[in-house]
Design an enzyme around this catalytic site. Structure first.
Site, PDB file in Angstrom:
ATOM      1  N   LYS A 112       0.761  -1.236   0.049  1.00  0.00           N
ATOM      2  CA  LYS A 112       0.008   0.242  -0.267  1.00  0.00           C
ATOM      3  C   LYS A 112       1.277   1.415  -0.339  1.00  0.00           C
ATOM      4  CE  LYS A 112      -0.255  -0.194   4.635  1.00  0.00           C
ATOM      5  NZ  LYS A 112      -0.499  -0.713   6.008  1.00  0.00           N
ATOM      6  N   ARG A 142      -9.409  -0.043  15.814  1.00  0.00           N
ATOM      7  CA  ARG A 142      -9.550   0.703  14.297  1.00  0.00           C
ATOM      8  C   ARG A 142     -10.608   0.526  13.711  1.00  0.00           C
ATOM      9  NH1 ARG A 142      -3.971   1.236  11.236  1.00  0.00           N
ATOM     10  NH2 ARG A 142      -4.336  -1.140  10.988  1.00  0.00           N
ATOM     11  N   TYR A 185      17.862  29.868   7.708  1.00  0.00           N
ATOM     12  CA  TYR A 185      16.113  29.960   8.227  1.00  0.00           C
ATOM     13  C   TYR A 185      16.498  29.828   9.890  1.00  0.00           C
ATOM     14  CZ  TYR A 185      14.574  30.034   3.599  1.00  0.00           C
ATOM     15  OH  TYR A 185      13.525  30.137   2.052  1.00  0.00           O
ATOM     16  N   MET A 227      13.415  23.839   1.863  1.00  0.00           N
ATOM     17  CA  MET A 227      12.276  22.724   1.086  1.00  0.00           C
ATOM     18  C   MET A 227      13.262  22.213   0.043  1.00  0.00           C
ATOM     19  SD  MET A 227       9.437  24.119  -1.800  1.00  0.00           S
ATOM     20  CE  MET A 227       8.663  24.923  -0.453  1.00  0.00           C
TER      21      MET A 227
HETATM   22  C1  LIG Z   1      -0.403  -1.963   6.680  1.00  0.00           C
HETATM   23  C2  LIG Z   1      -0.449  -3.838   7.142  1.00  0.00           C
HETATM   24  C3  LIG Z   1       0.539  -3.646   7.702  1.00  0.00           C
HETATM   25  C4  LIG Z   1       1.517  -3.960   7.474  1.00  0.00           C
HETATM   26  O1  LIG Z   1       2.289  -3.672   8.581  1.00  0.00           O
HETATM   27  P1  LIG Z   1       4.049  -3.453   9.274  1.00  0.00           P
HETATM   28  O2  LIG Z   1       4.186  -3.036  10.274  1.00  0.00           O
HETATM   29  O3  LIG Z   1       3.870  -2.575   7.812  1.00  0.00           O
HETATM   30  O4  LIG Z   1       3.936  -4.531   8.807  1.00  0.00           O
HETATM   31  C5  LIG Z   1      -0.857  -5.481   7.616  1.00  0.00           C
HETATM   32  N1  LIG Z   1      -1.878  -5.629   7.787  1.00  0.00           N
HETATM   33  C6  LIG Z   1      -2.203  -4.263   7.874  1.00  0.00           C
HETATM   34  C7  LIG Z   1      -3.700  -5.181   7.669  1.00  0.00           C
HETATM   35  C8  LIG Z   1      -2.014  -2.986   7.252  1.00  0.00           C
HETATM   36  O5  LIG Z   1      -2.889  -2.255   7.032  1.00  0.00           O
END
Ligand SMILES: *Cc1c(COP(=O)(O)O)cnc(C)c1O
Length: 363
Positions: free
Chosen positions: A35, A130, A255, A303
């Site tokens: 992702k 969650r 800065y 930047m």
């Molecule tokens: C992003 C995600 C993972 C991967 O988690 P990591 O900590 O990066 O290994 C696994 N399961 C779900 C449901 C996720 O959203």
């Protein structure tokens, strides 16, 4: 010559990390999580590097279609499921697997009718609060899903751990117990472990593991470096010195003039800033490598540029290589200094810093 900011991706390191996941969880299949543009590494590039994975995990249909359009035929799981009923047709057509974590996602499948059944993963909220169904609802949800012609049987089940990166966290055992109770007696495969679960909690391995961070070489456990676990950095953020100057004692850098030179000294200006994804909150003292030598950054990154103290490498000249994080400088160290996590730094790398890949090294 073009601006030298680069994101260098080491494909051999990626394969080596996947192989390590297989050694750590030898009885599990691997859902490689790609992702967020593969945590900033490039979605299609990394899916190809992880071609040995048993499935890919993504956050949305757009990411999944990016893989299908590139010819990736492996199973792809939508980790948050469908966001609206309109996505069900795409899920079917592209043979995507989908998480169901909310009642209206069941209704979307109910309205989809017959045809090729969709592989469904029931998300259980075992304590992270969650996504997912409360443990007490799981049996009812599973029964309802199993009755739908649009749903493939058996179902699969998954949950996510909240604190597996903390050694000995009591919540891990509590989540496991809640999950096992909720799913007892339901036929189907299971998945619990993210990277931290894979690295430290063998009880969580089950039928499928879901590594993300560790595949990219980030450290999944608090207090243990990635190198210590045998992981290799996949991403190196690098650039070059575009100016070297000698400044007087008392000169203030950047800065706001937040850093003052304690003596007459050489400083270097690096073509790298928050516009490339380098964190603005990295404090003075955060390390960088100039010609392989550790030097501290000084002042606030801007930047396009940041400054480094060159007293440790006084012979440095314009054009010398600078590594901001990567193989010899753990991204986790930079993240800790900047008050964030390696995940955020990796995902924050901007396409303006040009991507290059190589396939050298062992692996
Ligand atoms: C992003 C995600 C993972 C991967 O988690 P990591 O900590 O990066 O290994 C696994 N399961 C779900 C449901 C996720 O959203």
């Amino acid at each position: 010559m073009a601006r030298p900011a680069r994101v260098v991706i080491d494909l051999a390191a990626a394969r080596s990390n996947l192989a390590l996941v297989r050694r750590l969880a030898p009885h599990s299949r691997v859902m490689a999580v790609v992702k967020a543009d593969a945590y900033g590494h490039g979605l299609v590039r990394m899916a190809r590097a992880f071609a040995g994975a048993d499935a890919f995990g993504v956050a949305c249909v757009e990411e999944a279609m990016g893989l299908r359009d590139a010819g990736v035929a492996a199973p792809i799981v939508l980790l948050e499921g469908a966001f609206c009923a309109g996505e069900i047709a795409t899920i079917r057509r592209a043979r995507l697997e989908t998480v169901v974590h909310r009642p209206d996602q069941i209704e979307m499948l109910a309205r989809a009718g017959g045809g090729e059944p969709v592989r469904v993963w029931v998300k259980v909220d075992s304590g992270m609060h969650r996504l997912g169904f409360a443990p007490a609802q799981v049996r009812t949800v599973a029964a309802r899903l199993c009755a739908l012609p649009a749903v493939a049987r058996p179902l699969r089940f998954m949950t996510q751990l909240a604190s597996a990166y903390t050694p000995g966290a009591p919540s891990v055992a509590a989540q496991l117990q809640a999950y096992d109770r909720a799913t007892a007696g339901s036929e189907g495969e299971h998945s619990i472990a993210n990277s931290a679960g894979i690295a430290a909690w063998p009880d969580t391995h089950r039928d499928w593991v879901r590594p993300g961070l560790m595949l990219y070489g980030g450290a999944p456990l608090a207090g243990r470096s990635a190198a210590d676990l045998g992981l290799r950095a996949v991403m190196t953020l690098r650039s070059e010195l575009i100016a070297v100057k000698h400044v007087a004692a008392g000169a203030r850098i950047g800065y706001g003039g937040t850093w003052t030179c304690p003596q007459a000294m050489p400083i270097g200006i690096v073509a790298m800033g928050y516009g490339d994804g380098y964190p603005r909150h990295a404090p003075s003292g955060t390390p960088a490598l100039v010609n392989g030598t550790r030097v501290p950054i000084i002042g606030k990154s801007s930047m396009d540029m940041l400054c480094v103290d060159l007293r440790a490498c006084p012979a440095a000249v314009v054009g010398d290589p600078v590594v901001l994080w990567g193989a010899d400088l753990a991204v986790d160290e930079i993240a800790a200094g900047a008050g964030t996590v390696a995940y955020e730094l990796m995902c924050g790398v901007q396409a303006r810093a040009r991507y290059e890949e190589h396939d050298g090294g062992q692996g």
